[in-house]
Design a protein around this motif. Structure first.
Motif, PDB file in Angstrom:
ATOM      1  N   ALA A   1       0.821  -1.219   0.000  1.00 29.99           N
ATOM      2  CA  ALA A   1       0.000   0.000   0.000  1.00 29.99           C
ATOM      3  C   ALA A   1       0.850   1.263   0.000  1.00 29.99           C
ATOM      4  O   ALA A   1       0.345   2.346  -0.295  1.00 29.99           O
ATOM      5  CB  ALA A   1      -0.931   0.000   1.214  1.00 29.99           C
ATOM      6  N   SER A   2       2.143   1.129   0.336  1.00 23.91           N
ATOM      7  CA  SER A   2       3.026   2.295   0.332  1.00 23.91           C
ATOM      8  C   SER A   2       3.192   2.816  -1.085  1.00 23.91           C
ATOM      9  O   SER A   2       3.283   2.039  -2.049  1.00 23.91           O
ATOM     10  CB  SER A   2       4.394   1.914   0.908  1.00 23.91           C
ATOM     11  N   GLN A   3       3.250   4.139  -1.231  1.00 24.09           N
ATOM     12  CA  GLN A   3       3.420   4.728  -2.559  1.00 24.09           C
ATOM     13  C   GLN A   3       4.811   4.484  -3.124  1.00 24.09           C
ATOM     14  O   GLN A   3       5.040   4.645  -4.321  1.00 24.09           O
ATOM     15  CB  GLN A   3       3.166   6.231  -2.507  1.00 24.09           C
ATOM     16  N   TYR A   4       5.726   4.071  -2.265  1.00 27.98           N
ATOM     17  CA  TYR A   4       7.111   3.904  -2.706  1.00 27.98           C
ATOM     18  C   TYR A   4       7.434   2.487  -3.159  1.00 27.98           C
ATOM     19  O   TYR A   4       8.471   2.258  -3.765  1.00 27.98           O
ATOM     20  CB  TYR A   4       8.069   4.285  -1.581  1.00 27.98           C
ATOM     21  N   MET A   5       6.590   1.514  -2.844  1.00 30.31           N
ATOM     22  CA  MET A   5       6.918   0.115  -3.115  1.00 30.31           C
ATOM     23  C   MET A   5       5.758  -0.612  -3.781  1.00 30.31           C
ATOM     24  O   MET A   5       4.595  -0.351  -3.482  1.00 30.31           O
ATOM     25  CB  MET A   5       7.316  -0.600  -1.815  1.00 30.31           C
ATOM     26  N   ASP A   6       6.112  -1.515  -4.664  1.00 28.63           N
ATOM     27  CA  ASP A   6       5.127  -2.350  -5.350  1.00 28.63           C
ATOM     28  C   ASP A   6       5.598  -3.798  -5.239  1.00 28.63           C
ATOM     29  O   ASP A   6       6.630  -4.176  -5.818  1.00 28.63           O
ATOM     30  CB  ASP A   6       5.023  -1.932  -6.819  1.00 28.63           C
ATOM     31  N   VAL A   7       4.878  -4.597  -4.461  1.00 30.11           N
ATOM     32  CA  VAL A   7       5.251  -5.993  -4.262  1.00 30.11           C
ATOM     33  C   VAL A   7       4.900  -6.775  -5.528  1.00 30.11           C
ATOM     34  O   VAL A   7       3.720  -7.009  -5.828  1.00 30.11           O
ATOM     35  CB  VAL A   7       4.538  -6.597  -3.038  1.00 30.11           C
ATOM     36  N   LYS A   8       5.920  -7.183  -6.250  1.00 29.39           N
ATOM     37  CA  LYS A   8       5.704  -7.876  -7.521  1.00 29.39           C
ATOM     38  C   LYS A   8       5.589  -9.388  -7.361  1.00 29.39           C
ATOM     39  O   LYS A   8       4.957 -10.055  -8.192  1.00 29.39           O
ATOM     40  CB  LYS A   8       6.873  -7.560  -8.471  1.00 29.39           C
ATOM     41  N   ALA A   9       6.228  -9.921  -6.313  1.00 23.90           N
ATOM     42  CA  ALA A   9       6.185 -11.379  -6.137  1.00 23.90           C
ATOM     43  C   ALA A   9       6.383 -11.723  -4.667  1.00 23.90           C
ATOM     44  O   ALA A   9       7.087 -11.012  -3.947  1.00 23.90           O
ATOM     45  CB  ALA A   9       7.259 -12.047  -6.990  1.00 23.90           C
ATOM     46  N   VAL A  10       5.742 -12.809  -4.234  1.00 17.67           N
ATOM     47  CA  VAL A  10       5.878 -13.305  -2.865  1.00 17.67           C
ATOM     48  C   VAL A  10       6.319 -14.771  -2.936  1.00 17.67           C
ATOM     49  O   VAL A  10       5.682 -15.587  -3.622  1.00 17.67           O
ATOM     50  CB  VAL A  10       4.555 -13.187  -2.085  1.00 17.67           C
ATOM     51  N   PHE A  11       7.402 -15.085  -2.237  1.00 16.80           N
ATOM     52  CA  PHE A  11       7.916 -16.461  -2.195  1.00 16.80           C
ATOM     53  C   PHE A  11       7.790 -16.977  -0.765  1.00 16.80           C
ATOM     54  O   PHE A  11       8.096 -16.263   0.189  1.00 16.80           O
ATOM     55  CB  PHE A  11       9.390 -16.484  -2.636  1.00 16.80           C
ATOM     56  N   ASN A  12       7.374 -18.232  -0.620  1.00 18.65           N
ATOM     57  CA  ASN A  12       7.182 -18.812   0.706  1.00 18.65           C
ATOM     58  C   ASN A  12       8.337 -19.716   1.128  1.00 18.65           C
ATOM     59  O   ASN A  12       8.245 -20.430   2.125  1.00 18.65           O
ATOM     60  CB  ASN A  12       5.868 -19.603   0.761  1.00 18.65           C
TER      61      ASN A  12
END
Length: 385
Positions: A65-76
Motif C-alpha cells: 500500500a506504500s506509494q514507494y513500493m510495489d510488491v511484484k512477487a511473494v515467495f514462501n
C-alpha cells in the motif's frame, strides 16, 4: 556604437542565434520530459514470506500500500537475494521470518530483513524511507494495542508508546525533482559552453579579418562587443527556464523581471571571461579547447550535481570564482525559494566585482595588443629601411 552594431550583426547570425536559442531549448525539452516524474514511486520489490501467516500477509499488504513500493512477487521459501536481484527485476527483497505471527503475540522482537540493490543509489532512497515509516507506524500500533488491553485509554496509550511526534515538511523541492538541479544544470552548462565559445571568438575573428587594430582604437567599443552575446544568452536561458516550468513542472516562485538582473550580469561575466580566454588565439577555430577551462570546472564545481559544501576548503574557494556557482545561488534563492532581489545585494556585488576585474583584464590585453602591434610595426620599418 559602431563596434556594438558591428558585433550585433555577427551575434544575430544564424550560427550563434541558432545554437544559443535552440540548444538550451532542446536540452530543456528533452530532459524536462525525461525527468518530469521527479522521483521513483512504486519501486518493484520481492517478498520472501517464510511464515505465511495471516499477520505476515497483512504486513505484506501494508508494504504494497506504500506509494514507494510495489510488491511484484511473494515467495514462501528462502531464496538468495543474489538470485532475485540478478536481472534488476526487483530493486529490493524483503524477508519475513518464520514464526513472525507467533512472536508478535508473545511480545518478542521480530527481525525483518531488507536487502536493497545499492548498485543504483538514486533509485532506492524512497524504499528505505517507506520501510522506516512503515516499521515505525507498526511498532506504535502494536504497543498501543498492548497498553489498551491493560485498560488504558487511547490517548494515554498513545502518550506512553509514542510521547514525541515529529511533523516533517520538505520545502522548495518536496518531491526531490531532478528538474530543479540535474536538468537545469545541464541547460546552463550547454548555454555556458555556446556563449563562451562565441565571445572567445570575437578577437580572433577580428584579427583574421584585419579589423583588430581599428577596433582597439575604441576600448569602450571593444568592451561593448560582448553585450549582444550576453543579452541573447540571457534571453535564451529565460526561455529555457520558462519551457522547463511549463513542460517539466520546474518550481520558479520568484519574479522573472527581478531575476533578469542577475541573469544578465551572469551572461556579461561569462562573455567577458570568454573574450579574455580567447584573446591570444590565432583564429576562431582555436578557441573551443580554451573554453573547456571554463565549462568543465563549472560543471564539476558549481553545484550542478552536488552542493559545494561537500568540497574541501581550497576547492570551495575555486568554485566561488566560477560565475555559474553564483547563478545557481540566484536560481535557488529567487527561483525556488521566491526571494526578492533586495535580499541578494551581496551576490549581485560579486557579479559586479567579477565584471570589473574582467574588464581590467580585457583592458590589459588591449594594451598588450597595442604594444605588440607597435613593436611589430617598428621592426617592419627597420627592415624596410
Amino acid at each position: 556604437m559602431k563596434s556594438l552594431l558591428s558585433e550585433l550583426k555577427v551575434a544575430l547570425s544564424p550560427k550563434f542565434v541558432g545554437a544559443i536559442l535552440i540548444a538550451p531549448l532542446i536540452v530543456a525539452a528533452l530532459f524536462g520530459y525525461m525527468f518530469r516524474s521527479g522521483q521513483i514511486n512504486e519501486a518493484p520489490i520481492a517478498v520472501v514470506d517464510e511464515d505465511n501467516s495471516l499477520y505476515s500477509r497483512q504486513f505484506i499488504d501494508k508494504v504494497n500500500a506504500s506509494q514507494y513500493m510495489d510488491v511484484k512477487a511473494v515467495f514462501n521459501e528462502a531464496v538468495p537475494p543474489e538470485t532475485l536481484l540478478a536481472n534488476e527485476k526487483y530493486m529490493a527483497v524483503l524477508y519475513l521470518p518464520r514464526g513472525m505471527e507467533q512472536m508478535r503475540y508473545q511480545g518478542k522482537s521480530i527481525n525483518i530483513g531488507l536487502m536493497i540493490d545499492n548498485s543504483m543509489p538514486s533509485a532506492i532512497g524512497n524504499i528505505r524511507s517507506g520501510m522506516q515509516e512503515l516499521i515505525t507506524i507498526e511498532n506504535t500500533s502494536l504497543s498501543v494495542g498492548k497498553l489498551k488491553v491493560m485498560g488504558m485509554s487511547d490517548e494515554a496509550a498513545m502518550g506512553i508508546a509514542a510521547p514525541l511526534s515529529l511533523q516533517q515538511r520538505l520545502l522548495f523541492n518536496p518531491t526531490s525533482d531532478f528538474i530543479g538541479f540535474m536538468v537545469i544544470g545541464f541547460v546552463n552548462v550547454v548555454a555556458l559552453g555556446i556563449t563562451a565559445i562565441a565571445s572567445a571568438s570575437i578577437v580572433p575573428r577580428l584579427r583574421v579579418e584585419g579589423q583588430l587594430q581599428e577596433a582597439l582604437r575604441s576600448p569602450l567599443g571593444m568592451w561593448l562587443r560582448v553585450v549582444p552575446y550576453a543579452v541573447i544568452s540571457a534571453c535564451s536561458l529565460m526561455l529555457a527556464f520558462g519551457l522547463l516550468k511549463q513542460l517539466g513542472g520546474l518550481r520558479f516562485a520568484g519574479s522573472p523581471l527581478g531575476f533578469a538582473v542577475p541573469l544578465l550580469l551572469y551572461t556579461l561575466t561569462v562573455t567577458l571571461t570568454g573574450m579574455a580566454v580567447g584573446w591570444t588565439a590565432v583564429d576562431p577555430s582555436k578557441v573551443a579547447l580554451r573554453t573547456y577551462a571554463i565549462v568543465y570546472p563549472s560543471f564539476m564545481l558549481s553545484g550542478v550535481q552536488v552542493t559545494t559544501m561537500i568540497f574541501p576548503g581550497p576547492i570551495q574557494a575555486v568554485s566561488h570564482v566560477l560565475p555559474l556557482t553564483w547563478l545557481f545561488k540566484f536560481i535557488r534563492g529567487m527561483g525556488f525559494r521566491g526571494g526578492r532581489l533586495e535580499a541578494f545585494m551581496s551576490e549581485l556585488g560579486v557579479f559586479v566585482l567579477m565584471i570589473g576585474v574582467l574588464s581590467l583584464a580585457v583592458g590589459g590585453l588591449m594594451l598588450w595588443e597595442n604594444r605588440r602591434a607597435a613593436v611589430s610595426s617598428t621592426k617592419m620599418g627597420e627592415i624596410t629601411a
